[in-house]
Design a protein around this motif. Structure first.
Motif, mmCIF file in Angstrom:
data_model
loop_
_atom_site.group_PDB
_atom_site.id
_atom_site.type_symbol
_atom_site.label_atom_id
_atom_site.label_comp_id
_atom_site.label_asym_id
_atom_site.label_seq_id
_atom_site.Cartn_x
_atom_site.Cartn_y
_atom_site.Cartn_z
ATOM 1 N N GLY A 121 -7.325 13.303 6.737
ATOM 2 C CA GLY A 121 -8.250 13.384 5.615
ATOM 3 C C GLY A 121 -8.255 14.715 4.895
ATOM 4 O O GLY A 121 -8.921 14.863 3.873
ATOM 5 N N GLY A 122 -7.512 15.689 5.411
ATOM 6 C CA GLY A 122 -7.524 17.020 4.822
ATOM 7 C C GLY A 122 -6.319 17.282 3.932
ATOM 8 O O GLY A 122 -5.228 16.758 4.169
ATOM 9 N N GLU A 123 -6.515 18.097 2.905
ATOM 10 C CA GLU A 123 -5.433 18.543 2.041
ATOM 11 C C GLU A 123 -5.650 20.014 1.716
ATOM 12 O O GLU A 123 -6.783 20.453 1.485
ATOM 13 N N VAL A 124 -4.570 20.773 1.704
ATOM 14 C CA VAL A 124 -4.601 22.168 1.275
ATOM 15 C C VAL A 124 -3.591 22.325 0.146
ATOM 16 O O VAL A 124 -2.428 21.952 0.303
ATOM 17 N N HIS A 157 -4.064 6.708 2.328
ATOM 18 C CA HIS A 157 -4.976 5.583 2.467
ATOM 19 C C HIS A 157 -6.409 6.123 2.419
ATOM 20 O O HIS A 157 -6.702 7.192 2.964
ATOM 21 N N ARG A 158 -7.280 5.398 1.762
ATOM 22 C CA ARG A 158 -8.691 5.775 1.732
ATOM 23 C C ARG A 158 -9.510 4.543 1.398
ATOM 24 O O ARG A 158 -8.980 3.534 0.903
ATOM 25 N N ASP A 161 -8.977 1.709 -1.341
ATOM 26 C CA ASP A 161 -8.801 2.322 -2.659
ATOM 27 C C ASP A 161 -7.786 3.451 -2.500
ATOM 28 O O ASP A 161 -8.122 4.630 -2.575
ATOM 29 N N ASP A 162 -6.527 3.054 -2.246
ATOM 30 C CA ASP A 162 -5.505 4.038 -1.902
ATOM 31 C C ASP A 162 -5.300 5.066 -3.010
ATOM 32 O O ASP A 162 -5.429 4.770 -4.207
ATOM 33 N N GLN A 163 -4.956 6.272 -2.581
ATOM 34 C CA GLN A 163 -4.737 7.391 -3.494
ATOM 35 C C GLN A 163 -3.246 7.570 -3.726
ATOM 36 O O GLN A 163 -2.479 7.765 -2.783
ATOM 37 N N ASP A 164 -2.838 7.501 -4.996
ATOM 38 C CA ASP A 164 -1.436 7.713 -5.343
ATOM 39 C C ASP A 164 -1.116 9.195 -5.383
ATOM 40 O O ASP A 164 -1.993 10.037 -5.581
ATOM 41 N N PRO A 207 0.818 -1.209 0.000
ATOM 42 C CA PRO A 207 0.000 0.000 0.000
ATOM 43 C C PRO A 207 0.855 1.265 0.000
ATOM 44 O O PRO A 207 2.035 1.218 0.343
ATOM 45 N N VAL A 208 0.258 2.394 -0.367
ATOM 46 C CA VAL A 208 1.003 3.642 -0.447
ATOM 47 C C VAL A 208 1.391 4.116 0.948
ATOM 48 O O VAL A 208 0.759 3.778 1.945
ATOM 49 N N THR A 209 2.453 4.890 0.986
ATOM 50 C CA THR A 209 2.850 5.558 2.218
ATOM 51 C C THR A 209 2.249 6.956 2.202
ATOM 52 O O THR A 209 2.578 7.754 1.319
ATOM 53 N N PRO A 210 1.365 7.298 3.121
ATOM 54 C CA PRO A 210 0.710 8.613 3.082
ATOM 55 C C PRO A 210 1.718 9.760 3.133
ATOM 56 O O PRO A 210 2.720 9.700 3.850
#
Length: 452
Positions: free
Chosen positions: A93-96, A162-163, A150-153, A38-41
């Motif tokens: 869960g947040g992104e700016v 991770h999501r 359904d990880d986000q790249d 899995p991806v590393t956040p």
């Protein structure tokens, strides 16, 4: 290359090195790290893109011309842009994200002459010297609802995370409407795939935007299994096709979309149905023509604008049909009684194309693709142009013999290095600006694109 273009690319390469250094320094992982499963956040990221597009077309048949015509040629155009992307995760869960974008140069005929214009990366505001703007500044919140992973790249404006497959996503701030709506794997980004304006999205999708393609708004997305439902509200320009947005959303646009993802013979695909409703001061074509007949002046929708609604609907699909081969298409229409508000002068559109990965001949980072587009203007719109009216991108002074605008585009993108692609592009535009008396125009282009 446009004046100062070499300086632009020197700056771009410097920023690329800075981004690479930052990527290596952060302990959250990026670049090749995003390929891990899995991806590393990621907690933060910096990316860069730079695009230089050089285009030329030879002389073509043009018995007359107007204010918004393709010049009869021969003509050159060169646009350069560079974008610095910076993002961080301030909470779970947040992104700016913020994007600083630089522009320089002019597209052929200064971004006028065809509804399906030939350089989708060229801003409507061309300038001889480089200038910069804040393109995007937005916050995104993802709320997991459970279900399979359904990880986000990592990507531009997207932190690796991770999501779950079932989730809610909320976005608000300054962005491009097509960041979220009417996306397509094979035809969506003029910096990487097709250059033509009417293949970024459905040509009839008159989405809210300033002259650079951005606006303020808020969206919500609900992912449930193989379905996604999206909705959003966006600010309009203070008058149609303007660089200044309204300050209070008294003119606005609503956009909704339903997406269904699926597999066919083991290959992924998707279908999207997108609709919009624009509410603002806009001119009705026939009202402008009637006024022109009374005054003897050229038709002008600016003289007859009133608060009204303008809806539109389009259907799009993408489908991988074999390893490395994908097909796509869009079909759309809008209310052709009123002037287009923001995007371009298209009321009905149909497009189809195929994209082939170079992996099929041992060049996995290369791409070859071809597509055809047919754009139409409503009969009221044709009468308006024939009465001397000007649209957003078209207006030959008269239109005695209207017809569909037909476009064929083919390109080959070759990977020069890991982050650099050179693309040879050719576009044939038949009946530009819906005018059977002018053209066809054959536009040849070279695109150099860096993305890190």
């Amino acid at each position: 290359m446009a004046a100062g273009g070499l300086r632009t690319w020197a700056l771009a390469l410097s920023l690329a090195l800075a981004g690479a250094t930052a990527a290596l320094a952060q302990d959250s992982g990026s670049g090749d790290e995003s390929a891990r499963k899995p991806v590393t956040p990621e907690r933060w990221a910096v990316h860069l893109q730079g695009t230089d597009i050089l285009q030329y077309y030879p002389r073509f048949t043009a018995p007359y011309a107007g204010t918004n015509s393709f010049r009869a040629g021969p003509a050159w155009g060169n646009t350069v842009d560079a974008t610095l992307y910076a993002g961080l995760r301030p909470w779970a869960g947040g992104e700016v994200w913020g994007n600083l974008e630089m522009y320089e140069g002019y597209a052929p005929s200064n971004t006028l002459g065809a509804a399906g214009y030939v350089n989708g990366d060229g801003a409507k505001v061309g300038r001889a010297h480089a200038y910069a703007r804040i393109a995007r500044l937005f916050v995104r919140q993802t709320v997991d609802l459970g279900g399979e992973a359904d990880d986000q790249d990592a990507d531009l404006n997207q932190l690796a995370a991770h999501r779950s497959k079932d989730r809610l996503v909320f976005t608000a701030g300054k962005l491009n409407v097509t960041d979220i709506f009417d996306t397509n794997k094979y035809a969506h980004d003029p910096r990487e795939d097709f250059l033509n304006w009417s293949m970024i999205a459905a040509g009839s999708f008159d989405y809210a935007a300033d002259a650079w393609g951005y606006t303020y708004g808020a969206t919500g997305e609900w992912y449930a299994g193989d379905w996604t439902w999206r909705g959003g509200i966006f600010d309009l320009s203070n008058v149609p096709n303007n660089a200044v947005l309204t300050s209070d959303f008294h003119q606005f646009q609503l956009v909704g979309e339903a997406e269904r993802r699926f597999t066919w013979n083991g290959h992924p695909g998707a279908v999207r149905l997108t609709g919009f409703l624009t509410r603002g001061n806009m001119g009705r074509y026939d009202d402008a023509v009637a006024l022109a007949q009374r005054t003897g002046a050229p038709a002008d929708t600016a003289l007859v604008r009133r608060y009204a609604s303008r809806p539109g609907l389009h259907l799009g699909f993408e489908q991988e049909v074999a390893d490395g081969i994908g097909v796509f298409g869009r079909l759309g229409a809008d209310d052709g009684r009123f002037e287009s508000y923001e995007y371009t002068d298209i009321d009905q559109t149909a497009q189809a194309g195929v994209s082939v990965s170079g992996a099929r001949w041992g060049r996995k980072e290369d791409t070859a693709a071809v597509a055809a587009v047919v754009n139409r203007l409503s009969r009221p719109g044709q009468r308006y142009l024939d009465a001397g009216g000007l649209g957003i991108l078209v207006g030959d002074g008269k239109l005695p013999h209207p017809g569909a605008e037909e476009i064929l585009e083919a390109y080959y993108s070759v990977a020069l290095a890991k982050d650099i692609h050179l693309t040879l592009d050719d576009q044939l535009v038949v009946h530009p600006a819906y005018n059977r008396d002018r053209g066809p125009v054959n536009v040849i282009g070279l695109r150099l694109h860096l993305q890190h």
